[in-house]
Structures are given as structure tokens and as C-alpha cells.
Motif scaffolding. Structure first.
Motif, PDB file in Angstrom:
ATOM      1  N   THR A  39      -4.634   2.668  17.357  1.00 46.70           N
ATOM      2  CA  THR A  39      -5.172   1.778  18.364  1.00 46.70           C
ATOM      3  C   THR A  39      -6.128   2.588  19.207  1.00 46.70           C
ATOM      4  O   THR A  39      -5.725   3.565  19.824  1.00 46.70           O
ATOM      5  N   PRO A  40      -7.397   2.222  19.234  1.00 45.43           N
ATOM      6  CA  PRO A  40      -8.380   3.030  19.938  1.00 45.43           C
ATOM      7  C   PRO A  40      -8.258   2.946  21.447  1.00 45.43           C
ATOM      8  O   PRO A  40      -8.068   1.878  22.000  1.00 45.43           O
ATOM      9  N   THR A  41      -8.350   4.089  22.105  1.00 42.72           N
ATOM     10  CA  THR A  41      -8.405   4.181  23.548  1.00 42.72           C
ATOM     11  C   THR A  41      -9.628   5.004  23.888  1.00 42.72           C
ATOM     12  O   THR A  41      -9.780   6.104  23.397  1.00 42.72           O
ATOM     13  N   VAL A  42     -10.510   4.481  24.712  1.00 34.38           N
ATOM     14  CA  VAL A  42     -11.734   5.179  25.064  1.00 34.38           C
ATOM     15  C   VAL A  42     -11.700   5.436  26.556  1.00 34.38           C
ATOM     16  O   VAL A  42     -11.807   4.513  27.347  1.00 34.38           O
ATOM     17  N   GLY A  43     -11.566   6.703  26.962  1.00 33.25           N
ATOM     18  CA  GLY A  43     -11.500   7.021  28.382  1.00 33.25           C
ATOM     19  C   GLY A  43     -10.368   6.244  29.021  1.00 33.25           C
ATOM     20  O   GLY A  43      -9.245   6.260  28.555  1.00 33.25           O
ATOM     21  N   ALA A  44     -10.671   5.514  30.070  1.00 29.03           N
ATOM     22  CA  ALA A  44      -9.659   4.695  30.732  1.00 29.03           C
ATOM     23  C   ALA A  44      -9.645   3.281  30.179  1.00 29.03           C
ATOM     24  O   ALA A  44      -8.847   2.468  30.582  1.00 29.03           O
ATOM     25  N   ILE A  45     -10.539   2.985  29.248  1.00 26.76           N
ATOM     26  CA  ILE A  45     -10.607   1.648  28.674  1.00 26.76           C
ATOM     27  C   ILE A  45      -9.664   1.575  27.483  1.00 26.76           C
ATOM     28  O   ILE A  45      -9.748   2.371  26.574  1.00 26.76           O
ATOM     29  N   VAL A  46      -8.762   0.637  27.505  1.00 27.52           N
ATOM     30  CA  VAL A  46      -7.856   0.452  26.386  1.00 27.52           C
ATOM     31  C   VAL A  46      -8.327  -0.765  25.615  1.00 27.52           C
ATOM     32  O   VAL A  46      -8.385  -1.861  26.149  1.00 27.52           O
ATOM     33  N   LEU A  47      -8.696  -0.548  24.363  1.00 29.39           N
ATOM     34  CA  LEU A  47      -9.119  -1.656  23.532  1.00 29.39           C
ATOM     35  C   LEU A  47      -7.874  -2.382  23.053  1.00 29.39           C
ATOM     36  O   LEU A  47      -6.904  -1.765  22.636  1.00 29.39           O
ATOM     37  N   ILE A  48      -7.884  -3.692  23.128  1.00 26.03           N
ATOM     38  CA  ILE A  48      -6.699  -4.500  22.852  1.00 26.03           C
ATOM     39  C   ILE A  48      -6.333  -4.412  21.370  1.00 26.03           C
ATOM     40  O   ILE A  48      -7.162  -4.675  20.508  1.00 26.03           O
ATOM     41  N   PRO A  49      -5.094  -4.024  21.065  1.00 31.02           N
ATOM     42  CA  PRO A  49      -4.672  -3.946  19.670  1.00 31.02           C
ATOM     43  C   PRO A  49      -4.525  -5.328  19.044  1.00 31.02           C
ATOM     44  O   PRO A  49      -4.358  -6.318  19.740  1.00 31.02           O
ATOM     45  N   SER A  78      -0.432 -14.972  30.469  1.00 30.47           N
ATOM     46  CA  SER A  78      -0.979 -13.758  29.862  1.00 30.47           C
ATOM     47  C   SER A  78      -0.219 -12.533  30.350  1.00 30.47           C
ATOM     48  O   SER A  78       0.542 -12.599  31.319  1.00 30.47           O
ATOM     49  N   PHE A  79      -0.463 -11.416  29.666  1.00 37.26           N
ATOM     50  CA  PHE A  79       0.120 -10.147  30.108  1.00 37.26           C
ATOM     51  C   PHE A  79      -0.444  -9.777  31.482  1.00 37.26           C
ATOM     52  O   PHE A  79       0.254  -9.220  32.320  1.00 37.26           O
ATOM     53  N   ALA A  80      -1.708 -10.081  31.710  1.00 39.01           N
ATOM     54  CA  ALA A  80      -2.337  -9.771  32.997  1.00 39.01           C
ATOM     55  C   ALA A  80      -1.631 -10.515  34.130  1.00 39.01           C
ATOM     56  O   ALA A  80      -1.347  -9.932  35.182  1.00 39.01           O
ATOM     57  N   GLN A  81      -1.331 -11.783  33.915  1.00 42.44           N
ATOM     58  CA  GLN A  81      -0.646 -12.559  34.948  1.00 42.44           C
ATOM     59  C   GLN A  81       0.756 -12.003  35.197  1.00 42.44           C
ATOM     60  O   GLN A  81       1.195 -11.907  36.344  1.00 42.44           O
ATOM     61  N   ALA A  82       1.453 -11.624  34.141  1.00 38.83           N
ATOM     62  CA  ALA A  82       2.796 -11.052  34.305  1.00 38.83           C
ATOM     63  C   ALA A  82       2.726  -9.770  35.117  1.00 38.83           C
ATOM     64  O   ALA A  82       3.540  -9.540  36.018  1.00 38.83           O
ATOM     65  N   SER A  83       1.758  -8.924  34.819  1.00 35.81           N
ATOM     66  CA  SER A  83       1.591  -7.670  35.550  1.00 35.81           C
ATOM     67  C   SER A  83       1.298  -7.934  37.026  1.00 35.81           C
ATOM     68  O   SER A  83       1.894  -7.318  37.908  1.00 35.81           O
ATOM     69  N   GLN A  84       0.382  -8.862  37.287  1.00 41.91           N
ATOM     70  CA  GLN A  84       0.017  -9.177  38.671  1.00 41.91           C
ATOM     71  C   GLN A  84       1.195  -9.736  39.445  1.00 41.91           C
ATOM     72  O   GLN A  84       1.434  -9.354  40.596  1.00 41.91           O
ATOM     73  N   ASN A 138      -3.387  -2.336  33.849  1.00 39.67           N
ATOM     74  CA  ASN A 138      -3.912  -2.856  35.106  1.00 39.67           C
ATOM     75  C   ASN A 138      -4.875  -1.893  35.797  1.00 39.67           C
ATOM     76  O   ASN A 138      -5.536  -2.266  36.752  1.00 39.67           O
ATOM     77  N   ARG A 139      -4.992  -0.674  35.323  1.00 38.36           N
ATOM     78  CA  ARG A 139      -5.947   0.274  35.918  1.00 38.36           C
ATOM     79  C   ARG A 139      -7.381  -0.101  35.574  1.00 38.36           C
ATOM     80  O   ARG A 139      -8.300   0.274  36.291  1.00 38.36           O
ATOM     81  N   VAL A 140      -7.600  -0.791  34.470  1.00 40.30           N
ATOM     82  CA  VAL A 140      -8.956  -1.109  34.033  1.00 40.30           C
ATOM     83  C   VAL A 140      -9.270  -2.594  34.185  1.00 40.30           C
ATOM     84  O   VAL A 140     -10.304  -3.051  33.752  1.00 40.30           O
ATOM     85  N   ALA A 141      -8.366  -3.337  34.777  1.00 36.99           N
ATOM     86  CA  ALA A 141      -8.570  -4.784  34.927  1.00 36.99           C
ATOM     87  C   ALA A 141      -9.529  -5.087  36.055  1.00 36.99           C
ATOM     88  O   ALA A 141      -9.741  -4.372  36.946  1.00 36.99           O
TER      89      ALA A 141
END
Length: 141
Positions: A39-49, A78-84, A138-141
Motif C-alpha cells: 500500500t503506497p504511502t507518500v510523505g504524509a499522504i496515505v493513498l487509500i488501499p 465514512s471512516f473520516a466521520q467516525a474519526s471526527q 486524520n493528519r492529512v484530512a
């Protein structure tokens, strides 16, 4: 064809106008990582698997997701809503990590899809593992 002028190297090769050099590198890195099964991760950007790799046992698409904390469950889109939702509740409570319940994201049948760590990231399964990649960061959202 490249020309060297003092300390600067210039090239006659140009990227397509829609891509910056960083975007081109990120896309190439992601393609190499996918080719190797990662699963690619670029810097702080996590590409969605690809969700088919995360939940290969799922026979049908998830109809509904719920954030389950303690004895309560809250429907999330969404996962974003759960995190928030978790981060807001965590900040309001003022409790530390050791006193905060571990929230799980479950499907409509109650099967665990993911969990939310204290820092708000969403991870596959019910517990973090060394090789886990976040499903939502959530760091890159």
C-alpha cells in the motif's frame, strides 16, 4: 537530451502540463508499491488501499457502518466521520488514552471492520499491528 550549465542541470524532457514533478514521483512510487503488493504511502499522504485487499472475505458491500464505543453505537457514513466523532468526544471528555474506551467500527451485522486509535486514525481490524496501514489518516484530512 540534457545540458549541464554550471551547477544546474536542465532537461529537454517535459512532464505533461497537468502533473508537477512531485505528483509524477508520487504516481510512479504508488505504481511500484502496488506492483509489489503493498500500500503506497507518500510523505504524509496515505493513498487509500483497495478495500478488496482489506476485506477479502466480504461477500457483499457493507450496507451500514457504526462507531461502537462502550455500549453505544452511532451510525457513520465514512471512516473520516467516525474519526471526527471520536476526536470530538475524546476532547470533550478530557480523559487520557488509558481511560478512553477503544472505539470500533462495525458493520450492520456487528462484525468489526476497523478501530479508531486515540490519535484519531482508523486502522483495519480490532487491534493495531506493526504492518498495518491506516484506512483513514486524520493528519492529512
Amino acid at each position: 537530451m540534457s545540458r549541464k550549465t554550471e551547477a544546474m542541470v536542465t532537461s529537454d524532457c517535459r512532464l505533461p502540463t497537468r502533473l508537477s514533478l512531485e505528483e509524477d514521483r508520487a504516481l510512479r512510487f504508488a505504481a511500484r508499491a502496488r506492483a509489489k503488493g503493498g500500500t503506497p504511502t507518500v510523505g504524509a499522504i496515505v493513498l487509500i488501499p483497495d478495500p478488496r485487499n482489506i476485506l477479502p472475505h466480504a461477500k457483499s458491500p457493507i450496507k451500514a457502518m457504526f462507531l461502537r464505543v462502550g455500549g453505544n453505537a452511532y451510525q457513520v457514513a465514512s471512516f473520516a466521520q467516525a474519526s471526527q466523532m471520536f476526536c470530538v468526544a475524546r476532547d470533550k471528555s478530557g480523559e487520557g488514552a488509558s481511560n478512553t474506551p477503544s472505539p470500533l467500527i462495525v458493520d450492520d451485522a456487528g462484525s468489526v471492520i476497523a478501530h479508531v486509535s486515540y490519535n484519531g486514525r482508523v486502522w483495519p481490524g480490532d487491534a493495531w499491528t506493526v504492518d498495518a496501514m491506516p484506512l483513514y489518516d486524520n493528519r492529512v484530512a
